[in-house]
Design a protein around this motif. Structure first.
Motif, PDB file in Angstrom:
ATOM      1  N   LYS A 168     -31.294  18.121  -2.255  1.00  0.00           N
ATOM      2  CA  LYS A 168     -31.461  19.867  -1.778  1.00  0.00           C
ATOM      3  C   LYS A 168     -31.696  19.604  -0.047  1.00  0.00           C
ATOM      4  O   LYS A 168     -31.820  18.924   0.834  1.00  0.00           O
ATOM      5  N   VAL A 169     -31.187  20.956   0.172  1.00  0.00           N
ATOM      6  CA  VAL A 169     -31.761  21.459   1.756  1.00  0.00           C
ATOM      7  C   VAL A 169     -33.013  22.696   1.434  1.00  0.00           C
ATOM      8  O   VAL A 169     -32.591  23.457   0.436  1.00  0.00           O
ATOM      9  N   ALA A 170     -33.547  22.559   1.957  1.00  0.00           N
ATOM     10  CA  ALA A 170     -34.728  24.068   2.133  1.00  0.00           C
ATOM     11  C   ALA A 170     -34.291  24.907   3.398  1.00  0.00           C
ATOM     12  O   ALA A 170     -34.459  24.633   5.210  1.00  0.00           O
ATOM     13  N   PHE A 171     -32.823  25.372   2.787  1.00  0.00           N
ATOM     14  CA  PHE A 171     -32.471  25.902   3.523  1.00  0.00           C
ATOM     15  C   PHE A 171     -33.221  27.569   4.299  1.00  0.00           C
ATOM     16  O   PHE A 171     -34.363  28.205   3.793  1.00  0.00           O
ATOM     17  N   SER A 191     -48.978  25.749  25.899  1.00  0.00           N
ATOM     18  CA  SER A 191     -48.959  24.128  25.885  1.00  0.00           C
ATOM     19  C   SER A 191     -47.740  24.097  24.926  1.00  0.00           C
ATOM     20  O   SER A 191     -46.878  25.018  24.700  1.00  0.00           O
ATOM     21  N   ASN A 192     -47.300  22.785  25.210  1.00  0.00           N
ATOM     22  CA  ASN A 192     -45.631  21.834  24.428  1.00  0.00           C
ATOM     23  C   ASN A 192     -45.926  22.517  22.253  1.00  0.00           C
ATOM     24  O   ASN A 192     -47.219  21.871  22.030  1.00  0.00           O
ATOM     25  N   GLN A 193     -44.839  22.793  22.641  1.00  0.00           N
ATOM     26  CA  GLN A 193     -45.024  23.127  20.726  1.00  0.00           C
ATOM     27  C   GLN A 193     -43.791  22.704  19.871  1.00  0.00           C
ATOM     28  O   GLN A 193     -42.601  22.987  20.602  1.00  0.00           O
ATOM     29  N   VAL A 194     -43.474  22.303  18.697  1.00  0.00           N
ATOM     30  CA  VAL A 194     -42.706  21.030  17.553  1.00  0.00           C
ATOM     31  C   VAL A 194     -43.148  22.600  16.237  1.00  0.00           C
ATOM     32  O   VAL A 194     -43.935  21.991  16.072  1.00  0.00           O
ATOM     33  N   PHE A 195     -41.691  23.013  16.374  1.00  0.00           N
ATOM     34  CA  PHE A 195     -41.856  23.577  14.841  1.00  0.00           C
ATOM     35  C   PHE A 195     -40.550  23.472  14.066  1.00  0.00           C
ATOM     36  O   PHE A 195     -39.390  22.481  14.023  1.00  0.00           O
ATOM     37  N   GLN A 196     -40.980  22.841  12.843  1.00  0.00           N
ATOM     38  CA  GLN A 196     -40.609  22.495  11.896  1.00  0.00           C
ATOM     39  C   GLN A 196     -39.643  23.775  10.855  1.00  0.00           C
ATOM     40  O   GLN A 196     -40.538  24.368  10.241  1.00  0.00           O
ATOM     41  N   ILE A 197     -38.259  24.245  11.452  1.00  0.00           N
ATOM     42  CA  ILE A 197     -38.529  25.648  10.586  1.00  0.00           C
ATOM     43  C   ILE A 197     -37.253  25.434   9.150  1.00  0.00           C
ATOM     44  O   ILE A 197     -35.874  24.606   9.090  1.00  0.00           O
ATOM     45  N   THR A 264     -44.124  24.834   6.676  1.00  0.00           N
ATOM     46  CA  THR A 264     -44.648  26.364   6.525  1.00  0.00           C
ATOM     47  C   THR A 264     -44.662  26.328   7.659  1.00  0.00           C
ATOM     48  O   THR A 264     -44.681  27.670   7.521  1.00  0.00           O
ATOM     49  N   ASP A 265     -43.923  26.121   8.805  1.00  0.00           N
ATOM     50  CA  ASP A 265     -43.942  26.468  10.411  1.00  0.00           C
ATOM     51  C   ASP A 265     -43.692  27.975  10.201  1.00  0.00           C
ATOM     52  O   ASP A 265     -44.002  28.920  10.620  1.00  0.00           O
ATOM     53  N   LEU A 266     -41.961  27.928   9.434  1.00  0.00           N
ATOM     54  CA  LEU A 266     -41.999  29.559   9.830  1.00  0.00           C
ATOM     55  C   LEU A 266     -42.477  30.759   8.892  1.00  0.00           C
ATOM     56  O   LEU A 266     -42.567  31.769   9.626  1.00  0.00           O
ATOM     57  N   GLU A 267     -43.232  29.855   7.925  1.00  0.00           N
ATOM     58  CA  GLU A 267     -43.782  31.352   7.245  1.00  0.00           C
ATOM     59  C   GLU A 267     -45.120  31.552   7.901  1.00  0.00           C
ATOM     60  O   GLU A 267     -45.497  32.404   8.338  1.00  0.00           O
ATOM     61  N   LYS A 268     -46.084  30.996   9.197  1.00  0.00           N
ATOM     62  CA  LYS A 268     -46.691  30.748   9.854  1.00  0.00           C
ATOM     63  C   LYS A 268     -46.279  31.651  10.884  1.00  0.00           C
ATOM     64  O   LYS A 268     -46.523  32.794  11.545  1.00  0.00           O
ATOM     65  N   LEU A 269     -44.709  31.422  11.340  1.00  0.00           N
ATOM     66  CA  LEU A 269     -44.232  31.966  12.772  1.00  0.00           C
ATOM     67  C   LEU A 269     -44.519  33.414  12.713  1.00  0.00           C
ATOM     68  O   LEU A 269     -44.556  34.272  13.212  1.00  0.00           O
ATOM     69  N   LEU A 270     -43.610  33.936  11.226  1.00  0.00           N
ATOM     70  CA  LEU A 270     -43.445  34.955  10.749  1.00  0.00           C
ATOM     71  C   LEU A 270     -44.907  36.086  10.153  1.00  0.00           C
ATOM     72  O   LEU A 270     -44.714  37.115  10.946  1.00  0.00           O
ATOM     73  N   GLY A 271     -45.810  35.857   9.952  1.00  0.00           N
ATOM     74  CA  GLY A 271     -46.704  35.773   9.581  1.00  0.00           C
ATOM     75  C   GLY A 271     -46.402  37.107   8.398  1.00  0.00           C
ATOM     76  O   GLY A 271     -46.736  36.961   7.737  1.00  0.00           O
ATOM     77  N   ARG A 272     -45.699  35.959   7.502  1.00  0.00           N
ATOM     78  CA  ARG A 272     -44.963  36.679   5.884  1.00  0.00           C
ATOM     79  C   ARG A 272     -44.021  35.475   5.547  1.00  0.00           C
ATOM     80  O   ARG A 272     -43.268  34.181   5.832  1.00  0.00           O
TER      81      ARG A 272
END
Length: 287
Positions: A168-171, A191-197, A264-272
């Motif tokens: 599977k892929v979390a596209f 700060s330095n930040q690393v996001f798993q998108i 869940t980083d992408l959802e948090k960054l988008l706010g949706r």
């Protein structure tokens, strides 16, 4: 002032378009190799700085007065590590406040079948960490937009044939990633930040075939084949020779669950919620 590299490509262009929705064009610059390809940006009021990753003098001039740099990873697998280093060095010399680098989300470089292609991402991250710059890494999973590259432009007629098994892929939808980067650029630099998108759900290609069947009303089959059969198929349909080992590497990594993890980083960054797979498939296949 924010400078975006790769702005004449898909992701970089989308980042600029999202930025234009929230800040004046006068606060945005792009790096372009050819002025002709950047005319549309000039028309919008975006500052165009000419240069490329190999021209260190042009990079230093381009980054002068820039506060934040979005380094969209280069496309030259042989030279891009040094090209990335050139951008980082120029950013250090210009006292840039933050660099954002688009990297890769995967389980393990050591077990990847695309090590040659992927290792430059990790080495770029390490070089940025050592530079002293404040950074944000967007470790992007495979784009949802690449599904037709694997599944074909017309899976309704031919089905989907791949050596990916149940992997599977979390596209993640590329426009969502661009929007997330644009949102992040407007946040305080502290700060330095690393996001798993990634997307919110991981799918295998059998599930994608089933979804395409439901959306289109046509039966889309998925057939698992071995890597040798797949390689022969790619050769028969005229896939460019340099691209074949890359596709073999990605499909092997998918089969081995390299790109399955969900964050869940992408959802948090988008706010949706990120764009759902069904909506993306409708767009890509005009359903």
């Amino acid at each position: 002032m924010i400078l975006v590299t790769g702005a004449t490509g898909h992701l970089g262009n989308a980042v600029v378009q999202h930025l234009l929705k929230t800040i004046p064009a006068s606060q945005i610059a792009i790096l372009a190799r050819q002025k002709e390809k950047a005319i549309a940006f000039e028309t919008l009021g975006v500052t165009v700085k000419l240069g490329d990753f190999d021209d260190t003098n042009a990079l230093q001039a381009a980054l002068s007065g820039i506060e934040q740099v979005v380094l969209i990873s280069g496309t030259d697998p042989v030279h891009r590590l040094q090209q990335h280093k050139n951008v980082v060095d120029a950013a250090v010399a210009a006292s840039v406040k933050r660099i954002i680098y688009t990297s890769i989300a995967m389980e393990s470089l050591a077990t990847s079948h695309n090590q040659f292609l992927m290792e430059s991402h990790f080495k770029t991250e390490a070089y940025i960490e050592q530079s002293g710059l404040t950074y944000s890494f967007f470790k992007n999973n495979l784009y949802t937009d690449t599904i037709p590259l694997f599944a074909g432009d017309n899976p309704f007629a031919h089905g989907i044939t791949l050596p990916t098994g149940s992997g599977k892929v979390a596209f993640a939808w590329r426009n969502d990633i661009a929007e997330a980067i644009a949102h992040h650029l407007l946040q305080p630099i502290n700060s330095n930040q690393v996001f798993q998108i990634t997307g919110n759900v991981a799918y295998n290609f059998e599930e994608i075939a089933t979804m395409l069947s439901t959306l289109s009303g046509k039966q889309v089959t998925f057939t698992h084949v071995d890597a040798t059969t797949y390689e022969n198929m790619l050769q028969q349909v005229g896939v460019p020779t340099p691209l074949i080992p890359v596709l073999l590497g990605f499909t092997a990594d998918i089969s081995n669950h390299q790109h399955q993890a969900v964050a869940t980083d992408l959802e948090k960054l988008l706010g949706r919620k990120p764009t759902e797979m069904a909506a993306a498939l409708k767009t890509m296949y005009h359903l």
